[in-house]
Design a protein around this motif. Structure first.
Motif, PDB file in Angstrom:
ATOM      1  N   LEU A  72      38.508  37.071  36.193  1.00 10.01           N
ATOM      2  CA  LEU A  72      39.904  37.418  36.422  1.00 10.01           C
ATOM      3  C   LEU A  72      40.691  36.919  35.230  1.00 10.01           C
ATOM      4  O   LEU A  72      40.763  35.710  34.996  1.00 10.01           O
ATOM      5  CB  LEU A  72      40.409  36.771  37.716  1.00 10.01           C
ATOM      6  CG  LEU A  72      41.888  36.942  38.036  1.00 10.01           C
ATOM      7  CD1 LEU A  72      42.209  38.409  38.295  1.00 10.01           C
ATOM      8  CD2 LEU A  72      42.272  36.094  39.233  1.00 10.01           C
ATOM      9  N   ASP A  73      41.229  37.836  34.447  1.00  9.88           N
ATOM     10  CA  ASP A  73      41.991  37.515  33.241  1.00  9.88           C
ATOM     11  C   ASP A  73      41.185  36.611  32.301  1.00  9.88           C
ATOM     12  O   ASP A  73      41.697  35.662  31.733  1.00  9.88           O
ATOM     13  CB  ASP A  73      43.325  36.867  33.614  1.00  9.88           C
ATOM     14  CG  ASP A  73      44.360  37.003  32.506  1.00  9.88           C
ATOM     15  OD1 ASP A  73      44.173  37.855  31.612  1.00  9.88           O
ATOM     16  OD2 ASP A  73      45.356  36.260  32.542  1.00  9.88           O
ATOM     17  N   VAL A 123      44.573  38.004  43.164  1.00 12.48           N
ATOM     18  CA  VAL A 123      44.615  38.915  42.023  1.00 12.48           C
ATOM     19  C   VAL A 123      46.040  39.441  41.884  1.00 12.48           C
ATOM     20  O   VAL A 123      46.460  40.291  42.655  1.00 12.48           O
ATOM     21  CB  VAL A 123      43.639  40.101  42.210  1.00 12.48           C
ATOM     22  CG1 VAL A 123      43.674  41.017  40.996  1.00 12.48           C
ATOM     23  CG2 VAL A 123      42.229  39.612  42.474  1.00 12.48           C
ATOM     24  N   THR A 171      46.770  42.329  36.472  1.00 13.69           N
ATOM     25  CA  THR A 171      45.865  41.369  35.830  1.00 13.69           C
ATOM     26  C   THR A 171      44.466  41.973  35.750  1.00 13.69           C
ATOM     27  O   THR A 171      43.942  42.456  36.747  1.00 13.69           O
ATOM     28  CB  THR A 171      45.819  40.054  36.624  1.00 13.69           C
ATOM     29  OG1 THR A 171      47.143  39.567  36.764  1.00 13.69           O
ATOM     30  CG2 THR A 171      44.962  39.027  35.931  1.00 13.69           C
ATOM     31  N   VAL A 187      40.545  42.501  35.859  1.00 14.88           N
ATOM     32  CA  VAL A 187      39.380  41.938  36.526  1.00 14.88           C
ATOM     33  C   VAL A 187      38.162  42.609  35.897  1.00 14.88           C
ATOM     34  O   VAL A 187      38.099  43.839  35.832  1.00 14.88           O
ATOM     35  CB  VAL A 187      39.402  42.212  38.050  1.00 14.88           C
ATOM     36  CG1 VAL A 187      38.155  41.680  38.707  1.00 14.88           C
ATOM     37  CG2 VAL A 187      40.644  41.613  38.683  1.00 14.88           C
TER      38      VAL A 187
END
Length: 187
Positions: A159-160, A170, A174, A176
């Motif tokens: 994630l990021d 989330v 952003t 993934v």
């Protein structure tokens, strides 16, 4: 027929029989456990990837219904801050947009049910690449926040750019990353 010829035929028959047995066992293993997943090469490494150490996974929490809120003790300060920003921004995302990878440009409508991501045909989002596990990750709605959970995949869920080890909120927009595919949640 001589005794030597008969012995050679018997040995040849046994070798052939064991070859069939091993091919059947291999086929059953592939059907039950899926194909072996290759590890993603490290960034900046030569063409031969170095082995990636995999930490022993902690017990995965059971899925929580959409009406329940996420446990605050499982979230760190950074995800809490981004979750607070997502809550202040409005309702949860309703679309998943693939921004890079083999299925780039595809949009999925998100309902209130969880979405399993992986190579398996029974996944909600099927990603067929060598770096995605059969059941790689799960996207679920907890309260009014979408959470991503890695399902003990070989190459991890990011994630990021940060590896996800626990269910993590989330935020909308952003990135993934799962295998070679990257997606975002949008309203």
């Amino acid at each position: 027929m001589s005794g030597l010829t008969l012995l050679l035929l018997q040995i040849g028959f046994l070798i052939l029989m064991w070859a069939f047995v091993f091919s059947i066992v291999y086929a059953l293993r592939s059907d039950l456990f899926g194909q072996k997943v290759r590890r993603m090469p490290e960034k900046g490494s030569p063409s031969t990837p170095a082995p990636v150490p995999v930490a022993a996974p902690a017990a995965a929490p059971a899925p929580v219904p959409a009406s329940a809120s996420a446990p605050t003790e499982a979230m760190s300060a950074a995800p809490r801050a981004s979750a607070a920003a997502a809550e202040a921004a409005g309702p949860p995302a309703r679309r998943l947009v693939i921004t890079s990878g083999a299925k780039e440009g595809i949009e999925l409508e998100l309902g209130d049910e969880q979405l399993t991501i992986g190579r398996s045909a029974d996944s909600g989002l099927v990603i067929r690449d060598d770096y995605t596990s059969t059941h790689h990750a799960r996207l679920m709605l907890w309260g009014d926040k979408w959470m991503i959970q890695d399902l003990d995949s070989t190459n991890g869920t990011f994630l990021d750019g940060k590896r996800v080890s626990i269910p993590t909120p989330v935020p909308t927009g952003t990135p993934v990353s799962i295998g070679t595919t990257t997606f975002e949640l949008r309203r």
